[in-house]
Every structure is written in C-alpha cells, then in structure tokens.
Motif scaffolding. Structure first.
Motif, PDB file in Angstrom:
ATOM      1  N   ASN A 119       3.924   8.913   3.384  1.00  0.00           N
ATOM      2  CA  ASN A 119       4.184   8.778   1.944  1.00  0.00           C
ATOM      3  C   ASN A 119       4.178   7.315   1.519  1.00  0.00           C
ATOM      4  N   LYS A 120       4.852   6.509   2.302  1.00  0.00           N
ATOM      5  CA  LYS A 120       4.981   5.095   1.968  1.00  0.00           C
ATOM      6  C   LYS A 120       3.633   4.382   2.014  1.00  0.00           C
ATOM      7  N   LEU A 121       2.867   4.638   3.102  1.00  0.00           N
ATOM      8  CA  LEU A 121       1.597   3.913   3.238  1.00  0.00           C
ATOM      9  C   LEU A 121       0.580   4.355   2.171  1.00  0.00           C
ATOM     10  N   LEU A 122       0.625   5.625   1.763  1.00  0.00           N
ATOM     11  CA  LEU A 122      -0.294   6.094   0.726  1.00  0.00           C
ATOM     12  C   LEU A 122       0.098   5.573  -0.650  1.00  0.00           C
ATOM     13  N   GLN A 123       1.398   5.412  -0.891  1.00  0.00           N
ATOM     14  CA  GLN A 123       1.862   4.852  -2.159  1.00  0.00           C
ATOM     15  C   GLN A 123       1.529   3.366  -2.270  1.00  0.00           C
ATOM     16  N   GLU A 124       1.615   2.660  -1.134  1.00  0.00           N
ATOM     17  CA  GLU A 124       1.395   1.210  -1.139  1.00  0.00           C
ATOM     18  C   GLU A 124      -0.069   0.833  -0.947  1.00  0.00           C
ATOM     19  N   ASN A 125      -0.892   1.811  -0.507  1.00  0.00           N
ATOM     20  CA  ASN A 125      -2.305   1.539  -0.252  1.00  0.00           C
ATOM     21  C   ASN A 125      -3.152   2.649  -0.863  1.00  0.00           C
ATOM     22  N   ALA A 126      -3.270   2.629  -2.161  1.00  0.00           N
ATOM     23  CA  ALA A 126      -3.994   3.693  -2.864  1.00  0.00           C
ATOM     24  C   ALA A 126      -5.478   3.720  -2.509  1.00  0.00           C
ATOM     25  N   GLU A 127      -5.969   2.622  -1.919  1.00  0.00           N
ATOM     26  CA  GLU A 127      -7.397   2.538  -1.597  1.00  0.00           C
ATOM     27  C   GLU A 127      -7.744   3.129  -0.235  1.00  0.00           C
ATOM     28  N   ILE A 128      -6.770   3.673   0.483  1.00  0.00           N
ATOM     29  CA  ILE A 128      -7.038   4.241   1.814  1.00  0.00           C
ATOM     30  C   ILE A 128      -7.994   5.434   1.696  1.00  0.00           C
ATOM     31  N   ASP A 129      -9.041   5.398   2.521  1.00  0.00           N
ATOM     32  CA  ASP A 129     -10.028   6.482   2.532  1.00  0.00           C
ATOM     33  C   ASP A 129      -9.732   7.544   3.582  1.00  0.00           C
ATOM     34  N   GLY A 130      -9.072   7.148   4.670  1.00  0.00           N
ATOM     35  CA  GLY A 130      -8.846   8.111   5.745  1.00  0.00           C
ATOM     36  C   GLY A 130      -7.714   7.704   6.666  1.00  0.00           C
ATOM     37  N   ILE A 131      -7.174   8.700   7.371  1.00  0.00           N
ATOM     38  CA  ILE A 131      -6.083   8.478   8.329  1.00  0.00           C
ATOM     39  C   ILE A 131      -6.406   9.215   9.620  1.00  0.00           C
ATOM     40  N   VAL A 132      -6.133   8.562  10.745  1.00  0.00           N
ATOM     41  CA  VAL A 132      -6.180   9.237  12.042  1.00  0.00           C
ATOM     42  C   VAL A 132      -4.744   9.400  12.532  1.00  0.00           C
ATOM     43  N   ALA A 133      -4.350  10.634  12.866  1.00  0.00           N
ATOM     44  CA  ALA A 133      -3.041  10.916  13.459  1.00  0.00           C
ATOM     45  C   ALA A 133      -3.255  11.223  14.932  1.00  0.00           C
ATOM     46  N   LEU A 134      -2.600  10.461  15.821  1.00  0.00           N
ATOM     47  CA  LEU A 134      -2.963  10.467  17.233  1.00  0.00           C
ATOM     48  C   LEU A 134      -2.170  11.428  18.119  1.00  0.00           C
ATOM     49  N   ASP A 135      -1.264  12.213  17.534  1.00  0.00           N
ATOM     50  CA  ASP A 135      -0.555  13.225  18.327  1.00  0.00           C
ATOM     51  C   ASP A 135      -0.193  14.390  17.412  1.00  0.00           C
ATOM     52  N   ALA A 136       0.298  15.468  18.011  1.00  0.00           N
ATOM     53  CA  ALA A 136       0.528  16.704  17.262  1.00  0.00           C
ATOM     54  C   ALA A 136       1.564  16.544  16.154  1.00  0.00           C
ATOM     55  N   VAL A 137       2.672  15.873  16.451  1.00  0.00           N
ATOM     56  CA  VAL A 137       3.730  15.720  15.450  1.00  0.00           C
ATOM     57  C   VAL A 137       3.259  14.849  14.291  1.00  0.00           C
ATOM     58  N   ALA A 138       2.604  13.733  14.613  1.00  0.00           N
ATOM     59  CA  ALA A 138       2.066  12.867  13.560  1.00  0.00           C
ATOM     60  C   ALA A 138       1.048  13.622  12.705  1.00  0.00           C
ATOM     61  N   SER A 139       0.271  14.491  13.346  1.00  0.00           N
ATOM     62  CA  SER A 139      -0.744  15.260  12.624  1.00  0.00           C
ATOM     63  C   SER A 139      -0.122  16.125  11.540  1.00  0.00           C
ATOM     64  N   ILE A 140       0.949  16.819  11.878  1.00  0.00           N
ATOM     65  CA  ILE A 140       1.617  17.679  10.902  1.00  0.00           C
ATOM     66  C   ILE A 140       2.247  16.848   9.792  1.00  0.00           C
TER      67      ILE A 140
END
Length: 327
Positions: free
Chosen positions: A213-234
C-alpha cells in the motif's frame, strides 16, 4: 497334548513381546530378510498451507513405498528457526534414523544439522538450503533461475521501459536471496527497466500488504511488482486489488496458493512461478532411505519451476501442479 499347546502359546507370546521390544519390522523386498522399520522425520517450515500439505503428501507416498515410519513435524509459524531446532532435538531423543528438513533459517540451522549428522543420522534438505556441509542432498529448485524467470516475465508484461518494485522475504532464507539475485540479473540485461523500490516483509502477511500500500501510494508510476514468496504474493495482490489497480500494475508472484490461483483467474496477478512440492517430499524420503542404506545420493536435484499465466493455467499438466489434491 494340552501341555504342548500351552507351551507353544507361551512361546508365541514371548516372541511377540520380543518383537514389540525391538520395534516394528518389515521385509526387505531385495533380500527377503525381516528388518526393523526405520523412523524418518519430515520437518516442514510450517504445518499450514497447501504447499506444505503437498510436500507431506509426497513424503507419505514415498514412506509407504519404501516401508519407513514417517513422522511429520513443524513449528507454528514459518520463520521459527528456534522451534525447528527444538523439534529436531526431540526427534533425535525419540530415535530418529533420518531427517528430511525444510529449513526456516539458512545459517541458524547449520550447527544443529552438523550435530545430527555427527550422530550418523542422514540429513536431506528440501525446498531451502541450510548452512551445513553434512547435508547429503538438496532437493528443490534452482532459485536463481526462478528469479530470472520472474524478471523476464515481468519485463515481457511491462515493456523495456518498465519501472518496477520487488517484495521479498529477506536474506534469512537463502531461497529468497538467490531469487532476488536471479531477478536482478534478468533486469540488468534491460537498461530501460528500473527498480524503484525493494521491500522485505519477512513472511508477515499483514506487513506485506501494508508495505505494498505504501509503495504504491508513494510511487504512482510503478508499472509492475515481483513478489518473491507465497506470503508476499498474497499481500501484494490483495493490496493492489484493494487500491483498484488490478491489471494496471502488472504482478508476477511465486507459488500456487488458493489465493494466488484466484488472483490469477481474476487478472489481479498476471503470472506466477510454481514449483513441484510433491516431488520434493517424495524424493526427500526416497533419498533419506537410500542414504540409510549406504547408497550414494545426488548432491542436488532440481525439481523444476513453471511460469503459469492465464493462457496456460488450464493446460492439463499445469492443472495437476496447481491442484494436486484433486483426483
């Protein structure tokens, strides 16, 4: 005649008691001899989640096939290295003959594994490595390569000028470190792609969501995210959906939890890197049996990964990996 029957019955009772005292036995299929059943302990990172249930299912299949007694243990939460150490120590006291371990802490479990191996108890590592040269075999994926796959898929989705973020587990588990290295290696081959933010949520679902939530609010220009484990993915997917960014921010995740599959179907995430936990459990026990029998086991077995997206998730082979409990 009656006296002989009584003596015979007494003899059978004595033999039965001796058999019970010496432990359960099984017949060796190769030699035909009767041997004591050996105890293999499978120590998981946690006892919850379909991933670990699938590992357990594979281990149980191998235990049945190779006639060993399988004892499954796990701490209450993933990341609890001290809990795993205590469970290993208890298993040794209970007469463990071999250990199949998915370590919660690469460095933290090293000395304990050394101590176990020093007692001539074979140790097989699955899913994640452990800092011990005494491990007979590691069965899992090439995490560096898996990270590369995740990076290449995200760049395919975001384009050559993508601005991306990484949500990881941290360096406590070597898997996560190697995945991130592979991801960054893939990104480095595309000069126009930039990592704007890297966060670590330590397998804490609530924290993963808050950080996303924080990173998307502070970086509206983000095009994509990689989540590297199951918990982060959810956590990442749930936060993106809540913020109304489904499909706008491209998301590549790891593993195939029920939540992950649902997010994939709904287009919240665009791809996930899945493993083969059944094979990890099965081969873990199989190699433990081979090691107990004095056979040489391979130092590393790559159980492989696949990139699953909306296009290929319904292929029959991929369905078997995504839904191992469905017959």
């Amino acid at each position: 005649m009656k006296l002989q029957l009584v003596k015979h019955a007494r003899l059978l009772i004595v033999l039965s008691l001796l058999l019970l005292a010496s432990g359960a036995c099984s017949r060796n299929a190769e030699t035909g001899t009767v041997e004591p059943v050996r105890n293999v302990t499978l120590l998981l990172k946690t006892g919850t989640g379909d991933y670990w249930k699938t590992v357990k299912m594979g281990a149980e299949a191998a235990a049945k096939e190779f006639s060993v007694n399988l004892k499954v243990a796990a701490p209450e939460y993933e990341g609890d290295a001290e809990g795993q150490i205590q469970l290993i120590e208890q298993a040794v006291r209970d007469g463990m003959d071999a250990l199949v371990l998915a370590a919660n802490d690469y460095a933290g479990l090293g000395k304990t594994v050394d101590d176990v191996a020093a007692q001539r108890i074979p140790v097989i590592s699955i899913d994640s490595e452990v800092a011990s040269s005494r491990v007979r075999s590691f069965i899992g994926i090439n995490n560096f390569e898996a990270g590369q796959k995740a990076g290449n898929k995200l760049i395919e989705l975001t384009g050559e000028q993508g601005r991306i973020a990484i949500m990881g587990l941290g360096a406590v588990v070597k898997n996560a470190e190697q995945r991130e290295q592979g991801l960054r290696d893939a990104i480095s081959k595309h000069p126009g792609v930039h990592v704007l933010r890297t966060e670590y949520c330590s397998a804490d679902l609530k924290r993963c969501g808050e950080l996303t939530n924080k990173l998307l609010q502070e970086n509206a220009e983000i095009d994509g995210i990689v989540a590297l484990d199951a918990v982060a993915s959810i956590g990442v997917a749930a936060a993106a959906e809540h913020m109304g960014l489904s499909g706008k921010v491209k998301i590549v995740t790891f593993d195939s939890t029920p939540e992950d599959i649902e997010f994939l179907q709904e287009g919240v995430i665009q791809a996930t890197i899945i493993q083969n936990p059944f094979s990890m459990g099965y081969l873990g026990v199989k190699h433990a049996v081979d090691a107990m029998n004095g056979k040489k086991v391979p130092e590393f077995v790559d159980t492989g990964t696949k990139v699953i997206d909306q296009e290929n998730m319904f292929w029959s082979d991929n369905q078997k990996l995504l839904f191992p409990f469905v017959q």
